[in-house]
Design a protein around this motif. Structure first.
Motif, mmCIF file in Angstrom:
data_model
loop_
_atom_site.group_PDB
_atom_site.id
_atom_site.type_symbol
_atom_site.label_atom_id
_atom_site.label_comp_id
_atom_site.label_asym_id
_atom_site.label_seq_id
_atom_site.Cartn_x
_atom_site.Cartn_y
_atom_site.Cartn_z
ATOM 1 N N ALA A 104 24.374 36.660 38.958
ATOM 2 C CA ALA A 104 25.777 36.586 39.375
ATOM 3 C C ALA A 104 26.599 35.860 38.316
ATOM 4 N N GLY A 105 26.026 34.796 37.742
ATOM 5 C CA GLY A 105 26.768 33.964 36.798
ATOM 6 C C GLY A 105 27.181 34.718 35.547
ATOM 7 N N THR A 106 26.306 35.583 35.039
ATOM 8 C CA THR A 106 26.625 36.319 33.816
ATOM 9 C C THR A 106 27.800 37.267 34.059
ATOM 10 N N LEU A 107 27.779 37.932 35.205
ATOM 11 C CA LEU A 107 28.877 38.834 35.540
ATOM 12 C C LEU A 107 30.206 38.071 35.609
ATOM 13 N N PHE A 108 30.195 36.938 36.334
ATOM 14 C CA PHE A 108 31.449 36.195 36.522
ATOM 15 C C PHE A 108 31.881 35.467 35.255
ATOM 16 N N ALA A 109 30.911 35.044 34.441
ATOM 17 C CA ALA A 109 31.284 34.367 33.195
ATOM 18 C C ALA A 109 32.026 35.333 32.280
ATOM 19 N N ALA A 110 31.575 36.613 32.279
ATOM 20 C CA ALA A 110 32.247 37.606 31.448
ATOM 21 C C ALA A 110 33.670 37.842 31.934
ATOM 22 N N ILE A 111 33.875 37.730 33.244
ATOM 23 C CA ILE A 111 35.233 37.859 33.786
ATOM 24 C C ILE A 111 36.048 36.620 33.437
ATOM 25 N N ALA A 112 35.467 35.449 33.738
ATOM 26 C CA ALA A 112 36.200 34.186 33.601
ATOM 27 C C ALA A 112 36.690 33.985 32.173
ATOM 28 N N VAL A 113 35.857 34.334 31.201
ATOM 29 C CA VAL A 113 36.209 34.043 29.809
ATOM 30 C C VAL A 113 37.413 34.866 29.355
ATOM 31 N N ASN A 114 37.665 35.981 30.022
ATOM 32 C CA ASN A 114 38.797 36.818 29.643
ATOM 33 C C ASN A 114 40.088 36.464 30.373
ATOM 34 N N THR A 115 40.042 35.479 31.259
ATOM 35 C CA THR A 115 41.264 35.082 31.962
ATOM 36 C C THR A 115 41.920 33.920 31.227
ATOM 37 N N ARG A 116 43.126 33.562 31.673
ATOM 38 C CA ARG A 116 43.841 32.470 31.022
ATOM 39 C C ARG A 116 43.253 31.115 31.410
ATOM 40 N N ALA A 117 42.597 31.075 32.581
ATOM 41 C CA ALA A 117 42.083 29.801 33.079
ATOM 42 C C ALA A 117 40.566 29.804 32.991
ATOM 43 N N VAL A 163 15.214 37.128 46.670
ATOM 44 C CA VAL A 163 14.827 38.370 45.993
ATOM 45 C C VAL A 163 15.836 39.479 46.293
ATOM 46 N N VAL A 164 16.253 39.563 47.558
ATOM 47 C CA VAL A 164 17.249 40.575 47.933
ATOM 48 C C VAL A 164 18.540 40.356 47.146
ATOM 49 N N PHE A 165 18.957 39.093 47.060
ATOM 50 C CA PHE A 165 20.170 38.767 46.311
ATOM 51 C C PHE A 165 20.037 39.224 44.854
ATOM 52 N N VAL A 166 18.889 38.924 44.253
ATOM 53 C CA VAL A 166 18.663 39.294 42.848
ATOM 54 C C VAL A 166 18.751 40.811 42.675
ATOM 55 N N VAL A 167 18.070 41.538 43.558
ATOM 56 C CA VAL A 167 18.059 42.997 43.444
ATOM 57 C C VAL A 167 19.479 43.551 43.567
ATOM 58 N N ILE A 168 20.208 43.084 44.597
ATOM 59 C CA ILE A 168 21.568 43.586 44.808
ATOM 60 C C ILE A 168 22.459 43.257 43.609
ATOM 61 N N PHE A 169 22.380 42.015 43.146
ATOM 62 C CA PHE A 169 23.289 41.622 42.070
ATOM 63 C C PHE A 169 22.935 42.269 40.739
ATOM 64 N N LEU A 170 21.647 42.491 40.516
ATOM 65 C CA LEU A 170 21.273 43.207 39.289
ATOM 66 C C LEU A 170 21.867 44.606 39.328
ATOM 67 N N ALA A 171 21.664 45.283 40.448
ATOM 68 C CA ALA A 171 22.126 46.671 40.557
ATOM 69 C C ALA A 171 23.643 46.748 40.447
ATOM 70 N N VAL A 172 24.352 45.909 41.230
ATOM 71 C CA VAL A 172 25.813 45.994 41.245
ATOM 72 C C VAL A 172 26.396 45.574 39.891
ATOM 73 N N SER A 173 25.897 44.477 39.329
ATOM 74 C CA SER A 173 26.434 44.001 38.049
ATOM 75 C C SER A 173 26.223 45.047 36.979
ATOM 76 N N PHE A 174 25.052 45.654 37.020
ATOM 77 C CA PHE A 174 24.714 46.675 36.045
ATOM 78 C C PHE A 174 25.742 47.811 36.095
ATOM 79 N N LEU A 175 26.127 48.177 37.315
ATOM 80 C CA LEU A 175 27.071 49.284 37.480
ATOM 81 C C LEU A 175 28.495 48.886 37.132
ATOM 82 N N VAL A 176 28.902 47.664 37.494
ATOM 83 C CA VAL A 176 30.319 47.319 37.305
ATOM 84 C C VAL A 176 30.600 46.656 35.960
ATOM 85 N N PHE A 177 29.573 46.317 35.199
ATOM 86 C CA PHE A 177 29.809 45.548 33.972
ATOM 87 C C PHE A 177 30.676 46.314 32.969
ATOM 88 N N GLU A 178 30.608 47.636 32.998
ATOM 89 C CA GLU A 178 31.431 48.392 32.053
ATOM 90 C C GLU A 178 32.922 48.219 32.346
#
Lengths: 233, 224
Positions: B147-160, B204-219
Motif C-alpha cells: 500500500a505504501g509504495t502506491l501512496f508514496a508515488a501519489i504523495a510525491v506528485n502532490t504539492r503537500a 495475506v488477503v490484504f497483501v493479495v488485494i493490494f498487490l493486484a489493485v496497485s498493479f492495475l492502477v499504477f499506470e
C-alpha cells in the motif's frame, strides 16, 4: 454546451424534484418527531435514528458512486464521471460527519458515553478518514487532471479497503465485547417512518448530486474559457 | 531481454545500490524508530506486566511511522533528481516499476526491523525472537510496502508531499495495523495463541488485494 448558464438551466429540471423533496423533508420531520410512537426503553432519543440510519445509508451509497465513478473515469477519461465521483465524495463526507455526530448524540444518554470504539463506529470513522484523504489529495494535486487520477485511484482502493477495515475491527472488538444495542420487535409504524426518511434522504442526495455535478462542470468550463482567453491575448 | 521479475529486481537493485551509498533511508528510519521507542518509554513508565501488554502496540506504531518516513523518501529521491522521469521513459510496464519499488521498500523496512527488534527486546526486556512474531513482522511489512509504495508515488506528485503520505496511508492500512498488533500480542503471550492464524490470513488477503489493485492502477499514478 456553448451557451451560458441561465437561471432556468440551474433550476429548470430540478425545480419539481426540489419542491417535492422539500415537502418530503417537512413530512419526515413531522413523522419522525411527532407521529412515530415513542420507543419504550430509550424514549424520545430513539427518534434520532430516523435521521441517523438514512444518513448512514446515503453515505454508503455515495461512496459506492465514488467507486463506480472512479473506475469509469480511469477507463473512459470523461470529465463527467470524475465530476460525479468528486461530488459524491464531498456529499458522502458531509453525510458521514453527520452520521458520527447524530450517533454520538444518541450514544450519550443510551450508552452513557459520547464515544466508544464500537465496530461500526470505528469502521465509519476510518471510512470517513479515507474519503477525507480523497478530497485532500485532489486539492493538493498540482493540476486538476492529475488530482482526478489520484483521487480515482483512492476512490477504488478505499472502497475495496473498507470491508477489510470492517472485518479487522469486528474481530478486534469481539475480544472486548462492547455495549449492546437493545433488541426487540419493531413497530410497523416506526419502520414506515424509517423508510419514508430513507426515501427522502436518498432523493436529497440525488438533488445535491445534480447541483454539484453541474457546478463542477461549469467550473471546468470557466477554467477552459479563461485559458482560451489567455491564449488569445 | 529480462523477464518481468528480472526487470523488477533490476529496479530494486538500483534502489539498494543507491541506498548502500547514501544510507539515507535506512539510517533515518532506524534513528527515528529508536526515538519513538524511547519516547514511548517515557509515555508508559510501567511495570513488567504492563510492558508486555503495550509492547506489540509500541512496536507497530514505531514501524508504521518509520515506514511512512522511509517510503516517502524512496519517491522523494526519485523526484528530486529527475530520476522518476527517467524511470518512466524506460520501456517498462508500470507494474514492473511498482513491483521494483515495492521490493526495495520491503527490503529497507525489513533491514530496519532486523536492527530495531533486538534493541526493542533489550530496552523492554522482552523475548522477541519468537518465530511467529518474525512471521507476522515479515508479512505485515510486506503489506505496508504494497500500500505504501502506491501512496508514496501519489504523495510525491502532490504539492503537500510530506504530509500527504500518512494521510493516505494510515487509514487504509488500519486492518494491517490491527492484525499485526493482535497477532504480535498472541505470539508474545504464553500459550497456544488462538486466533493468530486468522490475523495472519487477514494480512495475506490484504497483501493479495493490494498487490493486484496497485498493479492495475499504477499506470494511472505515473502518467504524462
Amino acid at each position: 454546451m456553448e451557451k451560458g448558464l441561465t437561471v432556468r438551466d440551474r433550476f429548470g429540471g430540478a425545480s419539481l424534484l426540489t419542491g417535492l423533496n422539500l415537502a418530503m423533508m417537512v413530512a419526515a420531520l413531522y413523522l419522525a418527531l411527532l407521529w412515530a410512537p415513542t420507543e419504550a426503553e430509550q424514549g424520545n432519543v430513539q427518534r434520532i435514528f430516523y435521521f441517523h440510519v438514512p444518513l448512514a445509508w446515503v453515505s454508503f451509497l455515495a461512496f459506492f458512486v465514488v467507486f463506480v465513478g472512479s473506475l469509469i473515469y480511469l477507463w473512459r477519461r470523461s470529465r463527467w464521471w470524475d465530476a460525479l465521483a468528486h461530488a459524491s465524495a464531498e456529499i458522502g463526507v458531509v453525510f458521514t460527519t453527520l452520521v458520527l455526530v447524530t450517533g454520538s448524540i444518541w450514544a450519550r444518554p443510551i450508552w452513557g458515553v459520547w464515544w466508544t470504539w464500537d465496530p461500526r463506529l470505528t469502521t465509519t470513522t476510518i471510512m470517513w478518514l479515507i474519503y477525507l484523504a480523497y478530497l485532500l489529495v485532489r486539492s493538493y494535486a498540482t493540476e486538476s487532471s492529475q488530482g482526478a487520477r489520484f483521487a480515482a485511484v483512492l476512490g477504488i482502493v478505499g472502497f475495496i479497503d473498507v470491508p477489510l477495515v470492517a472485518l479487522a475491527i469486528v474481530w478486534w472488538r469481539t475480544l472486548h465485547p462492547g455495549p449492546i444495542i437493545p433488541q426487540g420487535g419493531v413497530d410497523p409504524s416506526m419502520l414506515f417512518v424509517l423508510f419514508f426518511s430513507l426515501a427522502t434522504f436518498t432523493l436529497f442526495y440525488v438533488l445535491l448530486m445534480m447541483g454539484r455535478v453541474r457546478l463542477r462542470l461549469a467550473q471546468d468550463r470557466l477554467e477552459e474559457l479563461k485559458y482560451q482567453r489567455m491564449q488569445g491575448d | 531481454m529480462r523477464g518481468f521479475w528480472g526487470k523488477a529486481l533490476a529496479i530494486a537493485w538500483k534502489d539498494i545500490l543507491a541506498e548502500a551509498r547514501t544510507k539515507d533511508m535506512v539510517l533515518s528510519m532506524l534513528v527515528f524508530s529508536i526515538l519513538v521507542i524511547i519516547v514511548f518509554n517515557f509515555a508508559f513508565e510501567s511495570s513488567a506486566e504492563q510492558t508486555a501488554q503495550v509492547a506489540p502496540g509500541v512496536l507497530w506504531v514505531t514501524f508504521t511511522f518509520a515506514g511512512v518516513l522511509g517510503m516517502n523518501r524512496s519517491f522523494v529521491q526519485e523526484k528530486d533528481r529527475g530520476c522518476l522521469e527517467g524511470l518512466m521513459l524506460c520501456p517498462l510496464d508500470r507494474g514492473v516499476i511498482y513491483t521494483g519499488k515495492m521490493l526495495g521498500n520491503f527490503i529497507f523496512m525489513l533491514l530496519v526491523e532486523v536492527i530495531v527488534l533486538p534493541v526493542f527486546s533489550i530496552l523492554f526486556n522482552l523475548p522477541l525472537f519468537a518465530p511467529r512474531l518474525v512471521l507476522i513482522t515479515v508479512l505485515a511489512t510486506l503489506a505496508f510496502s504494497t500500500a505504501g509504495t502506491l501512496f508514496a508515488a501519489i504523495a510525491v506528485n502532490t504539492r503537500a508531499r510530506d504530509f500527504m503520505l500518512p494521510i493516505l496511508f494510515i487509514p487504509v492500512v488500519v486492518p494491517v495495523i490491527i492484525a499485526a498488533v493482535q497477532a504480535s500480542g498472541l505470539a508474545l503471550a504464553p500459550g497456544p495463541g488462538e486466533g493468530y492464524w486468522s490475523w495472519l490470513q487477514l494480512i495475506v488477503v490484504f497483501v493479495v488485494i493490494f498487490l493486484a489493485v496497485s498493479f492495475l492502477v499504477f499506470e494511472y499514478v505515473l502518467e504524462e
